[in-house]
Design an enzyme around this catalytic site. Structure first.
Site, mmCIF file in Angstrom:
data_model
loop_
_atom_site.group_PDB
_atom_site.id
_atom_site.type_symbol
_atom_site.label_atom_id
_atom_site.label_comp_id
_atom_site.label_asym_id
_atom_site.label_seq_id
_atom_site.Cartn_x
_atom_site.Cartn_y
_atom_site.Cartn_z
ATOM 1 N N ASP A 1 -0.253 63.571 -2.065
ATOM 2 C CA ASP A 1 0.979 63.532 -1.257
ATOM 3 C C ASP A 1 1.419 64.946 -0.866
ATOM 4 O O ASP A 1 1.833 65.188 0.273
ATOM 5 C CB ASP A 1 2.113 62.858 -2.042
ATOM 6 C CG ASP A 1 1.953 61.351 -2.144
ATOM 7 O OD1 ASP A 1 1.209 60.764 -1.347
ATOM 8 O OD2 ASP A 1 2.587 60.754 -3.044
ATOM 9 N N HIS B 1 8.523 63.643 -1.994
ATOM 10 C CA HIS B 1 8.266 63.988 -0.588
ATOM 11 C C HIS B 1 9.379 64.860 -0.008
ATOM 12 O O HIS B 1 9.114 65.837 0.685
ATOM 13 C CB HIS B 1 8.144 62.721 0.258
ATOM 14 C CG HIS B 1 6.913 61.955 -0.039
ATOM 15 N ND1 HIS B 1 5.661 62.417 0.309
ATOM 16 C CD2 HIS B 1 6.715 60.774 -0.650
ATOM 17 C CE1 HIS B 1 4.759 61.529 -0.077
ATOM 18 N NE2 HIS B 1 5.365 60.526 -0.661
ATOM 19 N N HIS C 1 -0.886 60.062 3.504
ATOM 20 C CA HIS C 1 -2.271 60.007 3.006
ATOM 21 C C HIS C 1 -3.262 60.346 4.121
ATOM 22 O O HIS C 1 -4.296 60.967 3.872
ATOM 23 C CB HIS C 1 -2.581 58.634 2.404
ATOM 24 C CG HIS C 1 -1.589 58.235 1.351
ATOM 25 N ND1 HIS C 1 -1.310 56.934 1.048
ATOM 26 C CD2 HIS C 1 -0.785 58.991 0.554
ATOM 27 C CE1 HIS C 1 -0.390 56.901 0.102
ATOM 28 N NE2 HIS C 1 -0.043 58.131 -0.214
HETATM 29 ZN ZN LIG Z 1 1.295 58.697 -1.710
#
Ligand SMILES: [Zn+2]
Length: 280
Positions: A243, A266, A84
């Protein structure tokens, strides 16, 4: 409100800024200090609480293999949940900062990138003399894992597009896109979220220890457990874009491309960045 910064020259913060708070996964309190840095310094991380820790660039070469969040690691030390903060650097056009974390994890604060954006506005952003480095694509590149994929396509400017598909009917299938100019209004305030059963499973694995109804949206069977925290009706897809923007910064240069993702995580976004960094 949108701030118009020239996007062509490198930038840093005018003054240092400091944050204190709990880490989402570790549950440990940490102080985070962002120090202005000169041109070509890049974004570097270091553990301030460990004697002799050497700063490392926030690039894909220094990423630990974590699935549910992104971590920068060097030898014996690691800083978790950097995404973030990196998204705030991406969206606010900040290229050079020394990030000093006195603890194992970046504080989650309100679960979004907004506290960082507000702090950058408060201390100011300084333009440096050097031109920014851009990474421009010649051909498209795609990575897949099961049903999920992330594709980067040559483009003028940078845009991110995301489709999420959750089994939970109240999250469901959603699509949204963001560019640098719409970062603040579209995704900067979107909070971390989770489905209650997933959060329970994470807790069993020692994760989400610092997660609370004050810093993450939690979806129960009948709806959000903390509806007073909801900022957007489609907040999960906006947060996924946040993200993605953060993980894109791991290239170490600005990626000028359209990045399109279907059910990303991710690890998948980082696989794309790893391939780009290796020369596509
Ligand atoms: Zn996040």
């Amino acid at each position: 409100m949108t701030r118009a910064y020239s996007m062509d020259v490198q930038k840093t913060l005018k003054h240092s800024c400091r944050f204190r708070g709990v880490g989402l996964h570790s549950g440990l309190h940490a102080t985070l200090v962002l120090e202005p840095a000169g041109e070509h310094h890049g974004i570097r991380f270091v553990r301030g609480d460990l004697a002799g820790a050497t700063p490392v660039p926030a690039t894909i070469d220094h990423v630990a293999d974590t699935r549910l969040f992104t971590s920068i690691a060097c030898g014996a030390w690691r800083v978790d949940t950097v995404e973030h903060l990196l998204a705030a650097f991406c969206g606010c056009g900040i290229d050079n900062v020394e990030v000093v974390v006195h603890g194992p994890e970046v504080p989650i604060l309100d679960g979004s990138a907004w506290p960082f954006v507000e702090a950058f506005d408060a201390v100011g952003v300084a333009e440096l003399g050097a031109k920014r480095r851009y990474y421009r694509l010649r051909t498209s590149l795609s990575v897949r894992r099961g049903d999920s994929y992330v594709t980067a396509t040559p483009s003028r400017g940078s845009t991110w597009a995301c489709t999420i598909q959750f089994d939970h009917p109240l999250i469901g299938t959603r699509h949204r896109e963001v560019g640098l100019e719409s970062f603040r209004d579209t995704v900067a305030r979107a909070r971390t979220f989770g489905v209650v059963d997933d959060v329970k499973a994470m807790r069993k694995r020692g994760l989400a220890r610092g997660g609370s109804l004050e810093n993450a949206l939690v979806m129960g069977e009948g709806g959000w457990l903390n509806p007073w925290m909801v900022r957007y009706e489609d907040e999960p897809v906006r947060h996924k874009l946040l993200d993605m923007m953060g993980d894109t910064m791991l290239l170490g240069a600005r990626l000028e491309a359209r990045i399109e993702a279907f059910r990303p995580g991710h690890a998948l976004t980082r696989s794309l960045i790893r391939e780009l960094a290796a020369g596509g």
